[in-house]
Design a protein around this motif. Structure first.
Motif: not given
Length: 273
Positions: A244-266
């Motif tokens: 409830p404090e920073v929902p949009h920041e949490v969403a942004r971090v989450l979305i950015e990370w999901i996009h990396t999942l198909d790109r490998g550990p680097e």
């Protein structure tokens, strides 16, 4: 279908789970709430996920909202199995699981039990592996409706919310029966049976002012599983409540990370915001 929130009931035997959905598509993100909380407070995050092209699923735990089912004799594996039922019914596995505090226990147990269902686990404001019992006692007072609101606010401010955020938003949204069931489920589950298991990538979203996660514990998951599997993100100016404090920041971090999942550990690593 972005911007449209829908609710349906998923049934399995005697259990009925209320599932709130936003968005559409084949890529699902499952949002799991904190101890005794409902998932309605994920509204801004679910909306952001939907706008980004994801299907956001919010299964309410047993005893929360319209969800019904046995609340005694449960462990974390049972609660994880409830989420598995939802994934199977929606046909969206493997999915990303995002668990807030207690919700991350359920997410990680499901990843350990049913790795084929889980694409990755986002840990939102997870406490350190060990933290003082006094914090647990204060959490209980936050949700104790027999106490005056002024006293509950004092505990909410001290335990959950960073300076500058309004703790009164958490005076409501607690479900006492679910709290009891979830505490019992934690006690009935050997933490060592799942804490050391991570079959899928992890995102460790840490709140900068989280009393449950002091600075000296911030590397716990990286130390346990290595930087190739764990990405950390530090959101400053937020507390253990985080969502409830920073929902949009949490969403942004989450979305950015999901996009990396198909790109490998680097693509994994640490980020401070």
């Amino acid at each position: 279908m972005t911007g449209v929130t829908r609710t349906q009931i998923v049934r399995s035997g005697e259990m009925e789970l209320e599932v709130v959905t936003d968005g559409a598509g084949d890529e699902a993100v499952v949002l799991l709430p904190s101890l005794g909380r409902d998932s309605y407070e994920f509204d801004p995050i679910a909306s952001d996920l939907a706008d980004a092209g994801f299907l956001a699923l919010r299964p309410q735990p047993r005893g929360v909202g319209a969800s019904r089912g046995t609340l005694t004799g449960l462990d974390l594996h049972d609660l994880a199995a409830d989420v598995a039922v939802v994934l199977d019914r929606f046909g969206v596995a493997p999915a990303v699981l995002a668990g807030h505090a207690f919700g991350h226990y359920v997410a990680r147990v499901l990843a350990a039990d049913r790795p084929e269902l889980v694409r990755g686990v986002a840990v939102l404001a997870a406490g350190a592996r060990r933290f003082p019992a006094s914090l647990t006692e204060r959490v209980a007072k936050c949700s104790d409706f027999t106490l005056a609101d002024s006293e509950r606010l004092e505990h909410l401010r001290a335990v959950f919310f960073a300076e500058g955020h309004d703790p009164s938003v958490w005076l409501d949204g607690w479900w006492p029966d679910a709290i009891a069931a979830q505490r019992a489920a934690m006690a009935a589950t050997d933490k060592e049976s799942w804490w050391t298991i991570a079959p899928s990538p992890l995102l460790d979203v840490q709140a900068g002012d989280d009393v449950f996660r002091p600075p000296e514990t911030r590397s716990e998951l990286v130390d346990e599983f290595g930087p190739d599997l764990v990405t950390t993100a530090l959101i400053r100016g937020s507390g253990h409540a985080l969502v409830p404090e920073v929902p949009h920041e949490v969403a942004r971090v989450l979305i950015e990370w999901i996009h990396t999942l198909d790109r490998g550990p680097e693509q994994h690593g640490s980020h401070a915001r």
